[in-house]
Write an enzyme that holds these catalytic residues in place. Sequence first.
Site, short mmCIF file in Angstrom:
data_model
loop_
_atom_site.label_atom_id
_atom_site.label_comp_id
_atom_site.label_asym_id
_atom_site.label_seq_id
_atom_site.Cartn_x
_atom_site.Cartn_y
_atom_site.Cartn_z
N CYS A 37 2.79 4.00 15.17
CA CYS A 37 2.51 2.59 14.86
C CYS A 37 2.94 1.72 16.04
O CYS A 37 3.86 2.06 16.78
CB CYS A 37 3.26 2.17 13.59
SG CYS A 37 2.90 0.47 13.09
N ASP B 58 4.48 -0.95 15.84
CA ASP B 58 5.73 -1.63 15.47
C ASP B 58 6.80 -1.52 16.57
O ASP B 58 7.09 -0.41 17.04
CB ASP B 58 6.25 -1.03 14.15
CG ASP B 58 7.32 -1.89 13.51
OD1 ASP B 58 8.37 -2.11 14.14
OD2 ASP B 58 7.12 -2.35 12.36
N ARG C 109 9.83 -1.58 16.45
CA ARG C 109 11.05 -0.85 16.08
C ARG C 109 10.88 0.65 16.14
O ARG C 109 11.80 1.39 15.81
CB ARG C 109 11.48 -1.28 14.66
CG ARG C 109 11.80 -2.77 14.56
CD ARG C 109 11.82 -3.23 13.13
NE ARG C 109 10.49 -3.14 12.49
CZ ARG C 109 10.24 -3.47 11.23
NH1 ARG C 109 11.22 -3.90 10.46
NH2 ARG C 109 9.01 -3.37 10.75
N HIS D 219 6.01 5.12 9.69
CA HIS D 219 7.38 4.66 9.42
C HIS D 219 7.43 3.93 8.10
O HIS D 219 6.44 3.32 7.67
CB HIS D 219 7.89 3.78 10.57
CG HIS D 219 7.15 2.48 10.71
ND1 HIS D 219 7.61 1.30 10.20
CD2 HIS D 219 5.95 2.19 11.29
CE1 HIS D 219 6.75 0.33 10.47
NE2 HIS D 219 5.73 0.85 11.13
CO CO Z 1 3.88 -0.02 11.14
#
Ligand code: CO
Length: 210
Positions: free
Chosen positions: A42, A44, A46, A98
């Site tokens: 992803c 993302d 994080r 995630h």
């Molecule tokens: Co994501």
Amino acid sequence: MKLLDRFFQNNREWADSITSVDPDFFSRLARQQSPAYLWIGCSDSRVPANEIVGMPPGELFVHRNVANLVVQYDFNCLSVIQYAVDVLKVKHIIVCGHYGCGGVKASMSNTKHGLIDNWLHSIKHTWLQHRAELDALPDEATRIDRLCELNVIKQVSAVGHTTVVQDAWDRGQALAVHGWIYGIGDGLLKDLDVTITGREQLDPVYRMND
Ligand code: CO
């Protein structure tokens, strides 16, 4: 003063820290890359691929998009898979989702987010497909996390359905596709145990013969 000066300062310190231990590190990498792993994750912020598995530059070939989706007509993702499999000859493809994925969460809501809703559309199919199981879960956060897992499992199959991966298996090339999920809250990876290593593990609908 340069905009984002900190980035350049950090970069010099990072490069120095590597060359102080291994002076030839970058010149060696510059000659060629031969990663054994393709990571599909992803976007993302994080979930930085190399960092969470402690891999230095040169070890992972990486493709990231919102909600780690493998869509059969996304030529960006398909091109990454094709180059990784046919040219780099990676041995493993890891689809890593995630928990708490914003893309999965958005697809479970009826709120408009714009263009991205089109990209996330296929997650709604997974939601519908597993609706009874998801509806039986106690709260929304648990439902989202389970759909994050189901989404990874679906993408592992989608990688296996590609002509690229089936052609590799036909050639006898060893190639395993794995599904993992990462916990943003504890920094830990979990193997969803859905690894596929051959066409016989795909639903017959998706198997392509010569
Ligand atoms: Co994501």
